[in-house]
Enzyme design. Structure first.
Site, mmCIF file in Angstrom:
data_model
loop_
_atom_site.group_PDB
_atom_site.id
_atom_site.type_symbol
_atom_site.label_atom_id
_atom_site.label_comp_id
_atom_site.label_asym_id
_atom_site.label_seq_id
_atom_site.Cartn_x
_atom_site.Cartn_y
_atom_site.Cartn_z
ATOM 1 N N GLU A 138 0.844 -1.195 0.000
ATOM 2 C CA GLU A 138 0.000 0.000 0.000
ATOM 3 C C GLU A 138 0.880 1.246 0.000
ATOM 4 O O GLU A 138 1.991 1.224 0.499
ATOM 5 C CB GLU A 138 -0.948 -0.019 1.202
ATOM 6 N N PHE A 237 7.346 16.101 -1.148
ATOM 7 C CA PHE A 237 8.344 15.598 -0.192
ATOM 8 C C PHE A 237 9.642 16.389 -0.221
ATOM 9 O O PHE A 237 10.723 15.868 -0.039
ATOM 10 C CB PHE A 237 8.559 14.082 -0.359
ATOM 11 N N GLY A 241 12.020 20.370 7.456
ATOM 12 C CA GLY A 241 11.388 20.460 8.768
ATOM 13 C C GLY A 241 12.151 19.709 9.833
ATOM 14 O O GLY A 241 13.381 19.592 9.781
ATOM 15 N N CYS A 248 6.071 4.250 9.483
ATOM 16 C CA CYS A 248 6.579 3.596 8.270
ATOM 17 C C CYS A 248 8.040 3.919 7.956
ATOM 18 O O CYS A 248 8.886 3.021 7.973
ATOM 19 C CB CYS A 248 5.704 3.975 7.081
HETATM 20 C C1 UGA Z 1 4.301 7.047 4.266
HETATM 21 C C2 UGA Z 1 4.303 7.092 2.726
HETATM 22 O O1 UGA Z 1 4.207 8.465 2.300
HETATM 23 C C3 UGA Z 1 3.149 6.291 2.152
HETATM 24 O O2 UGA Z 1 3.234 6.275 0.734
HETATM 25 C C4 UGA Z 1 3.232 4.854 2.678
HETATM 26 O O3 UGA Z 1 2.144 4.083 2.208
HETATM 27 C C5 UGA Z 1 3.217 4.875 4.191
HETATM 28 O O4 UGA Z 1 4.328 5.667 4.669
HETATM 29 C C6 UGA Z 1 3.359 3.454 4.690
HETATM 30 O O5 UGA Z 1 4.383 2.829 4.402
HETATM 31 O O6 UGA Z 1 2.410 2.943 5.271
HETATM 32 P P1 UGA Z 1 2.934 8.287 6.223
HETATM 33 O O7 UGA Z 1 3.945 7.652 7.147
HETATM 34 O O8 UGA Z 1 1.502 8.190 6.556
HETATM 35 O O9 UGA Z 1 3.098 7.669 4.738
HETATM 36 O O10 UGA Z 1 3.260 9.839 6.151
HETATM 37 P P2 UGA Z 1 4.029 10.820 5.146
HETATM 38 O O11 UGA Z 1 3.076 11.832 4.661
HETATM 39 O O12 UGA Z 1 4.821 10.094 4.148
HETATM 40 O O13 UGA Z 1 5.025 11.560 6.145
HETATM 41 C C7 UGA Z 1 6.099 10.858 6.791
HETATM 42 C C8 UGA Z 1 6.945 11.839 7.585
HETATM 43 O O14 UGA Z 1 7.692 12.686 6.712
HETATM 44 C C9 UGA Z 1 6.144 12.784 8.484
HETATM 45 O O15 UGA Z 1 6.807 12.902 9.718
HETATM 46 C C10 UGA Z 1 6.134 14.101 7.740
HETATM 47 O O16 UGA Z 1 6.017 15.210 8.575
HETATM 48 C C11 UGA Z 1 7.498 14.057 7.057
HETATM 49 N N1 UGA Z 1 7.571 14.851 5.817
HETATM 50 C C12 UGA Z 1 6.816 14.512 4.740
HETATM 51 C C13 UGA Z 1 8.446 15.912 5.756
HETATM 52 O O17 UGA Z 1 9.165 16.236 6.729
HETATM 53 N N2 UGA Z 1 8.544 16.623 4.582
HETATM 54 C C14 UGA Z 1 7.800 16.302 3.493
HETATM 55 O O18 UGA Z 1 7.959 16.992 2.449
HETATM 56 C C15 UGA Z 1 6.916 15.226 3.567
#
Ligand code: UGA
Length: 408
Positions: A138, A237, A241, A248
């Protein structure tokens, strides 16, 4: 179709409800009796936008059970249980026990592993339990789980044969998303490669943010925006930050590095991405000290806005904000926190019921989770310094200190 979903965490519950909404009969299984009780009475067990309404809407097409019995006549059974790491190595015990228990009840169903699992997992358990297993990783994100499940960028299906792959493709046909059909191992590795790449992209921009801080006038937000307009790079992405957390990226990057090592391969880039991410907490503490004007934070009232690992979720698993919170406590700061959904229980911190209370009772304010609503706090802050570790403020104000910005 009659479909079983074993494991009703963030991904499992969303998958179950979305598939019920498409007209399937769903059997949702979880070993947690309390969770089953809540879901059966129509109460969502997690915060995810739109989930409460969807649960209500599909209630006639879904049953929840902590017993595997109702799986007896399911055509397809999803396994969406946790795959944590232990000593940096994947722990497949939940997957094994779910497949073991379900296959005792129903051997003829097509089993579909959605849990993130290292290459070879499906083949190994297929042989162990004498069942057919499809790998269907997923790619949904918390906070936009329903939308991502209904409209994924792609559906990846790794199957041991044509028929089982066709069945899984039929389940997801409503998404009209591009489908990649391949073998189990390719599907399994695609998931790790995707998560590791996204984590690397964030660590990359965070290192550029570090560099920006050393160059007066430079701002990582401007650079990320300009970079992202190049189609080969893309805008997503690239938000600098406090670093990545959640259930994950941290575990998946560790698991794939160890898996590769066992095969005699070093994943230098992923290892560096992890190192850069680990360094984010120290960087944030240094920035707080610099803004406060002293290296000693003893008894300084630090108000943290946000403990969730990102906005729009109540999830604090591997949250960078929580790590920062603990570090600040170690520095003898008086830490207070506010989060609209996430909860932390720690006797050494004060939990505020509103962001206004948190601001009022603090000497310095830190934005640590990107809840959209936090940007409105500015008007109530007065002259107090704000350290924006998530770059939620767009305007330049004298008392806002942002990561990734060189002092002009
Ligand atoms: C992540 C992946 O984005 C999904 O595609 C994947 O399905 C999921 O893991 C999983 O393996 O189940 P998620 O952990 O829900 O999803 O959240 P993200 O939106 O990816 O964010 C992950 C972390 O990265 C957060 O702490 C967020 O704040 C940080 N982040 C994200 C940043 O610091 N900068 C960004 O540009 C994006």
């Amino acid at each position: 179709m009659r479909i079983g979903v074993i494991g009703l965490g963030y991904v499992g519950l969303v998958t179950a409800l979305v598939l019920a909404n498409q007209g399937n009969d769903i059997i949702g299984i979880d070993s947690d009796k309390k969770k089953i009780g809540m879901l059966s009475s129509g109460k969502a067990t997690i915060y995810e936008p739109g989930l409460d309404d969807l649960l209500l809407k599909v209630s006639s097409r879904i049953i929840f059970s902590d017993d595997y019995g109702p799986l007896a006549d399911a055509e397809a059974i999803f396994v969406i249980v946790p795959t944590p790491v232990s000593n940096d190595r994947i722990d497949l015990s939940y997957v094994r026990s779910a497949l073991g228990a379900a296959s005792k009840i129903n051997k003829s169903a097509t089993f579909i592993i959605k849990s993130t699992a290292v290459p070879g997992t499906a083949e190994k358990f297929s042989a162990e339990f004498g069942i057919k297993i499809v790998s269907n990783p997923e790619f949904t994100k918390e906070g936009t789980g329903i939308q991502d499940t209904e409209h994924p960028n792609r559906v990846v299906i790794g199957s041991p044969d044509e028929a089982s792959g066709d069945l899984v493709e039929a389940i997801w046909s409503f998404t009209r998303s591009p489908v990649i059909r391949t073998n189990n191992k390719n599907a399994e590795l695609t998931k790790y490669a995707s998560n590791a790449f996204l984590a690397t992209k964030i660590s990359f921009i965070n290192e550029i943010a570090n560099l920006c801080e050393k160059i007066p006038g430079c701002d990582v937000e401007v650079i990320a925006k300009a970079m992202g307009l190049d189609e080969r790079i893309g805008p997503h992405f690239l938000k600098a930050g406090l670093g990545w957390g959640g259930s994950c990226f941290p575990k998946d990057t560790k698991a794939i590095v160890t898996f590769a090592k066992d095969l005699g391969e070093q994943q230098n880039i992923i290892e560096s991405a992890v190192r850069v991410n680990d360094g984010r907490i120290d960087r944030a503490v240094s920035l707080v000290k610099k803004v406060w004007g002293k290296g000693d934070l003893s008894n300084v009232r630090v108000g943290m806005l946000g403990v969730a690992f990102k906005g729009d979720t109540d999830d604090i698993r591997d949250s960078q904000a929580v790590k920062l919170m603990h570090r600040l406590v170690q520095e003898n700061a008086k830490v207070g926190v506010y989060d609209p959904k996430a909860k932390v229980a720690d006797s050494s911190i004060t939990v505020y019921a509103s962001k206004e209370d948190c601001v009022k009772n603090s000497d310095i304010i830190l934005v640590t989770t990107d809840w959209k609503d936090f940007s409105r706090i500015y008007e109530t802050v007065g002259d107090k310094p704000i350290v924006d570790t998530r770059r939620i403020f767009t305007s330049d104000r004298r008392n806002i200190f942002s990561i990734g910005k060189g002092e002009a």
